[in-house]
Design an enzyme around this catalytic site. Sequence first.
Site, PDB file in Angstrom:
ATOM      1  CB  CYS A  65       0.884   1.518   4.782  1.00  0.00           C
ATOM      2  SG  CYS A  65      -0.359   1.392   4.391  1.00  0.00           S
ATOM      3  CB  CYS A 123      -1.116   0.017   1.586  1.00  0.00           C
ATOM      4  SG  CYS A 123      -1.156   1.489   1.821  1.00  0.00           S
TER       5      CYS A 123
HETATM    6  C1  LIG Z   1       5.194  -1.123   7.576  1.00  0.00           C
HETATM    7  C2  LIG Z   1       3.802  -1.325   7.947  1.00  0.00           C
HETATM    8  C3  LIG Z   1       2.901   0.520   7.995  1.00  0.00           C
HETATM    9  C4  LIG Z   1       1.543   0.006   7.740  1.00  0.00           C
HETATM   10  N1  LIG Z   1       0.508   1.451   7.566  1.00  0.00           N
HETATM   11  C5  LIG Z   1      -0.274   1.548   7.571  1.00  0.00           C
HETATM   12  C6  LIG Z   1      -1.184   2.606   7.626  1.00  0.00           C
HETATM   13  O1  LIG Z   1      -0.696   3.736   7.879  1.00  0.00           O
HETATM   14  N2  LIG Z   1      -2.898   2.692   7.084  1.00  0.00           N
HETATM   15  C7  LIG Z   1      -3.632   1.290   7.498  1.00  0.00           C
HETATM   16  O2  LIG Z   1      -4.092   1.551   7.223  1.00  0.00           O
HETATM   17  N3  LIG Z   1      -2.124   0.007   7.878  1.00  0.00           N
HETATM   18  C8  LIG Z   1      -1.517   0.534   7.657  1.00  0.00           C
HETATM   19  N4  LIG Z   1      -0.633  -0.760   7.768  1.00  0.00           N
HETATM   20  C9  LIG Z   1      -0.979  -1.852   8.382  1.00  0.00           C
HETATM   21  C10 LIG Z   1      -1.383  -2.353   9.444  1.00  0.00           C
HETATM   22  O3  LIG Z   1       0.166  -2.101   9.995  1.00  0.00           O
HETATM   23  C11 LIG Z   1      -1.920  -3.651  10.194  1.00  0.00           C
HETATM   24  O4  LIG Z   1      -1.248  -4.448   9.377  1.00  0.00           O
HETATM   25  C12 LIG Z   1      -3.690  -3.717   9.272  1.00  0.00           C
HETATM   26  O5  LIG Z   1      -4.494  -3.197  10.145  1.00  0.00           O
HETATM   27  C13 LIG Z   1      -4.025  -5.457   9.282  1.00  0.00           C
HETATM   28  O6  LIG Z   1      -3.376  -5.690  11.592  1.00  0.00           O
HETATM   29  P1  LIG Z   1      -3.940  -6.907  12.218  1.00  0.00           P
HETATM   30  O7  LIG Z   1      -5.322  -6.411  12.828  1.00  0.00           O
HETATM   31  O8  LIG Z   1      -3.919  -7.954  11.553  1.00  0.00           O
HETATM   32  O9  LIG Z   1      -2.868  -6.745  12.713  1.00  0.00           O
HETATM   33  P2  LIG Z   1      -1.222  -5.881  12.670  1.00  0.00           P
HETATM   34  O10 LIG Z   1      -1.486  -4.214  12.995  1.00  0.00           O
HETATM   35  O11 LIG Z   1      -1.366  -6.038  10.953  1.00  0.00           O
HETATM   36  O12 LIG Z   1      -0.111  -7.172  13.529  1.00  0.00           O
HETATM   37  C14 LIG Z   1      -0.030  -8.184  13.259  1.00  0.00           C
HETATM   38  C15 LIG Z   1       0.411  -9.634  14.174  1.00  0.00           C
HETATM   39  O13 LIG Z   1       1.339  -8.616  15.265  1.00  0.00           O
HETATM   40  C16 LIG Z   1       1.804  -8.272  16.548  1.00  0.00           C
HETATM   41  N5  LIG Z   1       1.780  -6.806  16.811  1.00  0.00           N
HETATM   42  C17 LIG Z   1       0.976  -6.160  16.175  1.00  0.00           C
HETATM   43  N6  LIG Z   1       1.118  -4.563  17.724  1.00  0.00           N
HETATM   44  C18 LIG Z   1       2.243  -5.915  17.821  1.00  0.00           C
HETATM   45  C19 LIG Z   1       3.471  -4.493  18.652  1.00  0.00           C
HETATM   46  N7  LIG Z   1       2.660  -2.839  19.215  1.00  0.00           N
HETATM   47  N8  LIG Z   1       4.246  -4.892  19.708  1.00  0.00           N
HETATM   48  C20 LIG Z   1       4.355  -6.876  19.055  1.00  0.00           C
HETATM   49  N9  LIG Z   1       4.265  -7.404  17.772  1.00  0.00           N
HETATM   50  C21 LIG Z   1       2.188  -6.775  17.568  1.00  0.00           C
HETATM   51  C22 LIG Z   1       0.204  -9.441  17.060  1.00  0.00           C
HETATM   52  O14 LIG Z   1       0.515  -9.651  17.341  1.00  0.00           O
HETATM   53  C23 LIG Z   1      -0.268  -9.268  15.577  1.00  0.00           C
HETATM   54  O15 LIG Z   1      -1.567 -10.304  15.312  1.00  0.00           O
HETATM   55  C24 LIG Z   1       0.827  -0.738   7.894  1.00  0.00           C
HETATM   56  C25 LIG Z   1       1.664  -2.404   7.964  1.00  0.00           C
HETATM   57  C26 LIG Z   1       2.985  -2.289   7.851  1.00  0.00           C
HETATM   58  C27 LIG Z   1       3.584  -3.317   7.911  1.00  0.00           C
END
Ligand SMILES: Cc1cc2nc3c(=O)[nH]c(=O)nc-3n(C[C@H](O)[C@H](O)[C@H](O)COP(=O)(O)OP(=O)(O)OC[C@H]3O[C@@H](n4cnc5c(N)ncnc54)[C@H](O)[C@@H]3O)c2cc1C
Length: 481
Positions: free
Chosen positions: A384, A381
């Site tokens: 992101c 994205c």
């Molecule tokens: C570099 C990057 C930038 C992004 N920027 C954006 C953006 O600007 N806007 C947007 O809408 N989405 C963004 N995303 C996507 C977003 O971060 C999530 O991946 C997405 O919203 C799905 O969230 P999720 O609930 O699956 O958990 P995710 O946030 O994807 O987390 C995945 C897993 O990591 C672990 N985890 C989560 N948080 C933490 C923490 N703080 N410390 C340790 N472990 C943790 C947990 O086990 C979790 O299940 C970005 C992703 C990446 C890789």
Amino acid sequence: MVEANGDENMNSHRKNKKPWGWRLNTGIGTMVIAVLLAVALASKHSPNFSLFLDHHKICRCSKDSGELSGIIEDSCCDYETVNRINVAVLNPILQQLVKTSFFRYFKVKLWCDCPFWLDDGMCMLRDCSVCECPDNEFPESFKKPPHGSISSNPLICQRGDPQDTVDRTLATKTFRGWIAVDNPWTNDDETDNDEMTYVNLQLNPERYTGYTGASARRIWDAIYLDSSPKYSSGESCQEEKVLYKLISGLHSSISIHIAADYLLDVKTNQWGENLQLMYDRVLRYPDRVKNLYFTYLFVLRALTKASDYLQQAEYDSGDHAEDLEAQSLMQQLLENPELQDACPLPFDEAKLWQGKNGPELKQQIQKQFRNISSLMDCVGCEKCRLWGKLQVFGLGAALNILFSVDDMHNQGQPLQLHRNEVIALVNLLNKLSESIRIVNEKASSVERLMNGIPIEPPKQNIKLWQELWKTVINFGYRSQM
Ligand SMILES: Cc1cc2nc3c(=O)[nH]c(=O)nc-3n(C[C@H](O)[C@H](O)[C@H](O)COP(=O)(O)OP(=O)(O)OC[C@H]3O[C@@H](n4cnc5c(N)ncnc54)[C@H](O)[C@@H]3O)c2cc1C
């Protein structure tokens, strides 16, 4: 309490056919019904309110508020001081600084091939894409050709390729002391080529984009694998723990920004905060919040360590008034007596790399971090990727300042930073500072959610709430007549 009142009211009812207590009880009952009606109505209009209803079912399980107080682990400051100083000093200055012409333009390669796997972009929203700067928008001086390098005539030097000239500018003394240097912590992303573009960060806020699912998950999984492969087994050393905490803190900050600026209703394009998401992803895990504070202090320490350098640097974007403002704000930030008194050493980097394997360990962790910075090319994205790249680049600059330069003892390389690194560092600190402020402000609302107490209505719905409340009062009053 409620039962006792009920008994009292029953007794009065026996004495008097239409006692005041009975009337009150009926009134309360009516009001409760009216409130429930209002709730049903409000939940239709206010997504945040329906969030309360959903949450009400699950919020009773955990009483652990994960209260954060005392010294922040691995740092030299406490939570209360950090919260205070963030709101009083850092956040207001940083908010102004990132708006200045010098700090709002970031040079980035947005279209990159993922070196690890085929990209399977999963972005759903238009908000996923980045609004790039038209050529005539970003500062002329960023495009200026080098003083005395190829030619002293900027127009001849342009060769019709502004992107090309941009990079030459950065590799010269146009910005005093700001030359192209190799940061061993990041993959060199500054090479002159056509793919580089300038982005106005103010037009591209970090917020919800709809990027989710397997693609996003795979990136985070790979990042955590690189940041500390042995972390979960508890075998990692102090330095690996630091890397893990930095990444986790950054992840928390990204999640906080997603939750704070969320697309609540796709049809009406209504944006607002999603407290449930904030709680589910960050606030319910005290470690994630702690890591956010840790990362903030780490980056703050890097900025203050580079204080002399940053105060002498030239902030030249071609807009003289704004450049003077940037210089002055930077000085206000770095020389703030309140900040210096409250948190003189946000992080003590001297404790690391002390073992006999220190140099090898540093090389290994540098390699891990470089891998993480390469992983940013796989983020599916664009927006992101922009913020991911900027923030990892900023972390790389902080790691470089703290661990690759020893200007305090004059033993290592003198500090030299790339202009883009400083822009990334300041914008990263601003994002972390925003997240700390949001966490601090929202903690009590989330606490209320956890205890089943309705949250305060969001500002944009206050009018609706006032009207609903009037209806409730009138309805309750009329039924008592
Ligand atoms: C570099 C990057 C930038 C992004 N920027 C954006 C953006 O600007 N806007 C947007 O809408 N989405 C963004 N995303 C996507 C977003 O971060 C999530 O991946 C997405 O919203 C799905 O969230 P999720 O609930 O699956 O958990 P995710 O946030 O994807 O987390 C995945 C897993 O990591 C672990 N985890 C989560 N948080 C933490 C923490 N703080 N410390 C340790 N472990 C943790 C947990 O086990 C979790 O299940 C970005 C992703 C990446 C890789």
